[in-house]
Motif scaffolding. Structure first.
Motif, PDB file in Angstrom:
ATOM      1  N   ALA A  30     -18.268 -29.342  43.994  1.00 48.08           N
ATOM      2  CA  ALA A  30     -18.342 -30.660  44.617  1.00 48.08           C
ATOM      3  C   ALA A  30     -18.282 -31.703  43.507  1.00 48.08           C
ATOM      4  CB  ALA A  30     -19.628 -30.823  45.423  1.00 48.08           C
ATOM      5  N   ALA A  31     -17.310 -32.592  43.601  1.00 50.72           N
ATOM      6  CA  ALA A  31     -17.181 -33.698  42.660  1.00 50.72           C
ATOM      7  C   ALA A  31     -17.646 -34.970  43.353  1.00 50.72           C
ATOM      8  CB  ALA A  31     -15.732 -33.849  42.212  1.00 50.72           C
ATOM      9  N   VAL A  32     -18.488 -35.711  42.696  1.00 49.74           N
ATOM     10  CA  VAL A  32     -18.994 -36.972  43.220  1.00 49.74           C
ATOM     11  C   VAL A  32     -18.511 -38.076  42.290  1.00 49.74           C
ATOM     12  CG1 VAL A  32     -21.051 -38.289  43.848  1.00 49.74           C
ATOM     13  CG2 VAL A  32     -21.025 -35.796  44.167  1.00 49.74           C
ATOM     14  N   ILE A  33     -17.715 -38.969  42.838  1.00 49.77           N
ATOM     15  CA  ILE A  33     -17.176 -40.087  42.058  1.00 49.77           C
ATOM     16  C   ILE A  33     -17.953 -41.337  42.441  1.00 49.77           C
ATOM     17  CG2 ILE A  33     -15.133 -41.462  41.538  1.00 49.77           C
ATOM     18  CD1 ILE A  33     -13.469 -39.019  42.575  1.00 49.77           C
ATOM     19  N   ASP A  67     -20.399 -44.954  40.627  1.00 52.70           N
ATOM     20  CA  ASP A  67     -21.094 -45.620  39.533  1.00 52.70           C
ATOM     21  C   ASP A  67     -22.509 -46.001  39.976  1.00 52.70           C
ATOM     22  OD1 ASP A  67     -20.512 -47.704  41.226  1.00 52.70           O
ATOM     23  OD2 ASP A  67     -19.348 -48.847  39.782  1.00 52.70           O
ATOM     24  N   GLN A  68     -22.915 -45.546  41.158  1.00 55.48           N
ATOM     25  CA  GLN A  68     -24.261 -45.813  41.669  1.00 55.48           C
ATOM     26  C   GLN A  68     -25.226 -44.784  41.071  1.00 55.48           C
ATOM     27  OE1 GLN A  68     -22.747 -46.285  46.005  1.00 55.48           O
ATOM     28  NE2 GLN A  68     -24.688 -47.382  45.890  1.00 55.48           N
ATOM     29  N   GLU A  69     -26.176 -45.262  40.273  1.00 50.60           N
ATOM     30  CA  GLU A  69     -27.095 -44.371  39.561  1.00 50.60           C
ATOM     31  C   GLU A  69     -27.920 -43.499  40.501  1.00 50.60           C
ATOM     32  OE1 GLU A  69     -27.318 -43.622  36.300  1.00 50.60           O
ATOM     33  OE2 GLU A  69     -25.541 -44.886  36.064  1.00 50.60           O
ATOM     34  N   TRP A  70     -28.391 -44.051  41.617  1.00 54.57           N
ATOM     35  CA  TRP A  70     -29.226 -43.255  42.515  1.00 54.57           C
ATOM     36  C   TRP A  70     -28.445 -42.097  43.127  1.00 54.57           C
ATOM     37  CZ3 TRP A  70     -28.712 -42.840  47.905  1.00 54.57           C
ATOM     38  CH2 TRP A  70     -27.832 -43.745  48.517  1.00 54.57           C
ATOM     39  N   ILE A  71     -27.154 -42.280  43.347  1.00 54.02           N
ATOM     40  CA  ILE A  71     -26.311 -41.192  43.862  1.00 54.02           C
ATOM     41  C   ILE A  71     -26.170 -40.106  42.792  1.00 54.02           C
ATOM     42  CG2 ILE A  71     -23.998 -40.569  44.661  1.00 54.02           C
ATOM     43  CD1 ILE A  71     -25.394 -42.214  46.737  1.00 54.02           C
ATOM     44  N   ALA A  87     -27.171 -36.163  43.150  1.00 49.63           N
ATOM     45  CA  ALA A  87     -26.196 -35.095  42.882  1.00 49.63           C
ATOM     46  C   ALA A  87     -26.743 -34.104  41.859  1.00 49.63           C
ATOM     47  CB  ALA A  87     -24.870 -35.695  42.400  1.00 49.63           C
ATOM     48  N   HIS A  88     -27.400 -34.587  40.814  1.00 48.44           N
ATOM     49  CA  HIS A  88     -27.964 -33.691  39.800  1.00 48.44           C
ATOM     50  C   HIS A  88     -29.114 -32.859  40.382  1.00 48.44           C
ATOM     51  CE1 HIS A  88     -25.377 -35.131  36.667  1.00 48.44           C
ATOM     52  NE2 HIS A  88     -25.768 -36.374  36.857  1.00 48.44           N
ATOM     53  N   LEU A  89     -29.898 -33.452  41.246  1.00 52.16           N
ATOM     54  CA  LEU A  89     -30.974 -32.711  41.919  1.00 52.16           C
ATOM     55  C   LEU A  89     -30.383 -31.621  42.812  1.00 52.16           C
ATOM     56  CD1 LEU A  89     -33.951 -32.293  42.661  1.00 52.16           C
ATOM     57  CD2 LEU A  89     -33.658 -34.062  44.412  1.00 52.16           C
ATOM     58  N   GLU A  90     -29.354 -31.965  43.580  1.00 53.24           N
ATOM     59  CA  GLU A  90     -28.712 -30.982  44.450  1.00 53.24           C
ATOM     60  C   GLU A  90     -28.107 -29.839  43.638  1.00 53.24           C
ATOM     61  OE1 GLU A  90     -26.022 -33.430  46.738  1.00 53.24           O
ATOM     62  OE2 GLU A  90     -27.454 -33.543  48.388  1.00 53.24           O
ATOM     63  N   GLU A  91     -27.562 -30.143  42.465  1.00 55.47           N
ATOM     64  CA  GLU A  91     -26.995 -29.092  41.620  1.00 55.47           C
ATOM     65  C   GLU A  91     -28.071 -28.090  41.210  1.00 55.47           C
ATOM     66  OE1 GLU A  91     -24.002 -28.683  37.868  1.00 55.47           O
ATOM     67  OE2 GLU A  91     -25.497 -30.276  37.762  1.00 55.47           O
ATOM     68  N   LYS A  92     -29.277 -28.591  40.941  1.00 57.46           N
ATOM     69  CA  LYS A  92     -30.374 -27.700  40.571  1.00 57.46           C
ATOM     70  C   LYS A  92     -30.872 -26.893  41.777  1.00 57.46           C
ATOM     71  CE  LYS A  92     -32.206 -30.484  36.724  1.00 57.46           C
ATOM     72  NZ  LYS A  92     -30.979 -30.614  36.073  1.00 57.46           N
ATOM     73  N   LEU A  93     -30.873 -27.506  42.953  1.00 60.38           N
ATOM     74  CA  LEU A  93     -31.359 -26.832  44.161  1.00 60.38           C
ATOM     75  C   LEU A  93     -30.364 -25.824  44.712  1.00 60.38           C
ATOM     76  CD1 LEU A  93     -32.958 -29.857  46.061  1.00 60.38           C
ATOM     77  CD2 LEU A  93     -34.162 -27.972  44.934  1.00 60.38           C
ATOM     78  N   PHE A  94     -29.091 -26.151  44.675  1.00 61.34           N
ATOM     79  CA  PHE A  94     -28.045 -25.313  45.261  1.00 61.34           C
ATOM     80  C   PHE A  94     -27.196 -24.722  44.145  1.00 61.34           C
ATOM     81  CE2 PHE A  94     -28.791 -28.914  48.242  1.00 61.34           C
ATOM     82  CZ  PHE A  94     -29.543 -28.203  49.168  1.00 61.34           C
ATOM     83  N   LYS A 138     -20.701 -31.936  40.043  1.00 62.59           N
ATOM     84  CA  LYS A 138     -20.499 -32.757  38.850  1.00 62.59           C
ATOM     85  C   LYS A 138     -20.199 -34.185  39.274  1.00 62.59           C
ATOM     86  CE  LYS A 138     -17.897 -32.542  34.529  1.00 62.59           C
ATOM     87  NZ  LYS A 138     -16.883 -31.811  33.775  1.00 62.59           N
ATOM     88  N   THR A 139     -20.749 -35.148  38.553  1.00 58.96           N
ATOM     89  CA  THR A 139     -20.482 -36.556  38.848  1.00 58.96           C
ATOM     90  C   THR A 139     -19.466 -37.105  37.849  1.00 58.96           C
ATOM     91  OG1 THR A 139     -22.341 -37.339  37.509  1.00 58.96           O
ATOM     92  CG2 THR A 139     -22.771 -36.935  39.844  1.00 58.96           C
ATOM     93  N   PHE A 140     -18.693 -38.057  38.329  1.00 63.98           N
ATOM     94  CA  PHE A 140     -17.663 -38.712  37.528  1.00 63.98           C
ATOM     95  C   PHE A 140     -17.714 -40.212  37.806  1.00 63.98           C
ATOM     96  CE2 PHE A 140     -16.179 -34.461  38.363  1.00 63.98           C
ATOM     97  CZ  PHE A 140     -15.535 -34.057  37.202  1.00 63.98           C
ATOM     98  N   PRO A 141     -17.507 -41.049  36.795  1.00 63.01           N
ATOM     99  CA  PRO A 141     -17.391 -42.483  37.058  1.00 63.01           C
ATOM    100  C   PRO A 141     -16.033 -42.761  37.709  1.00 63.01           C
ATOM    101  CG  PRO A 141     -17.028 -42.048  34.726  1.00 63.01           C
ATOM    102  CD  PRO A 141     -17.414 -40.740  35.360  1.00 63.01           C
ATOM    103  N   PRO A 142     -15.892 -43.866  38.423  1.00 66.80           N
ATOM    104  CA  PRO A 142     -14.615 -44.188  39.066  1.00 66.80           C
ATOM    105  C   PRO A 142     -13.431 -44.212  38.099  1.00 66.80           C
ATOM    106  CG  PRO A 142     -16.337 -45.602  39.919  1.00 66.80           C
ATOM    107  CD  PRO A 142     -16.935 -44.831  38.771  1.00 66.80           C
TER     108      PRO A 142
END
Length: 139
Positions: free
Chosen positions: A80-83, A85-89, A93-100, A106-110
């Motif tokens: 799952a890629a999350v694009i 620039d919203q820090e809370w998102i 995403a990093h929490l979900e990566e640890k849980l699942f 992985k997150t990416f800036p726009p």
């Protein structure tokens, strides 16, 4: 607002999210995910998130309900890629990566949208799409 986007690869479900998400918009995304799962052993997702505020209560309940049905279904998901620039998102995403742990998240800036699309398009362990999907029709 949640809209499905043209995917960068056949096994990828792509969507753009922003503002407030309604239950009917969320259902379209769920339908796209379920269709992809029927057509592919492993699917990946990409979410472009810009200005996301919240979900309606009905959408939130639908999202939680669908998420609970997926607990035993993680074998169907690859990346799952999350694009955004919203820090809370990014933190979610990093929490979900640890849980699942079965899903690479992985997150990416726009500004790195193409890198996100390239990354999420990769299949696990060098697998290929079916011959019909990759343009190969036999010799």
């Amino acid at each position: 607002m949640l809209e499905c986007l043209p995917p960068p690869a056949p096994h990828v479900v792509a969507m753009k999210l922003g503002g407030t998400i309604s239950a009917s918009e969320l259902q379209k995304a769920i339908d796209a995910i379920e269709t992809a799962k029927r057509d592919h052993d492993r699917i990946s997702m990409v979410a472009e998130i810009d200005g996301l505020r919240w979900m309606t209560l009905t959408a939130l309940l639908k999202d939680v309900g669908y998420g609970l049905t997926q607990i035993g279904e993680f074998k169907h998901y690859h990346r799952a890629a999350v694009i955004t620039d919203q820090e809370w998102i990014k933190h979610i995403a990093h929490l979900e990566e640890k849980l699942f742990k079965a899903i690479e998240i992985k997150t990416f800036p726009p500004t790195e949208r193409q890198a996100a699309m390239d990354w999420v398009s990769q299949l696990p362990n060098g697998q290929r799409e079916t011959p019909e999907e990759d343009g190969y029709h036999g010799a």
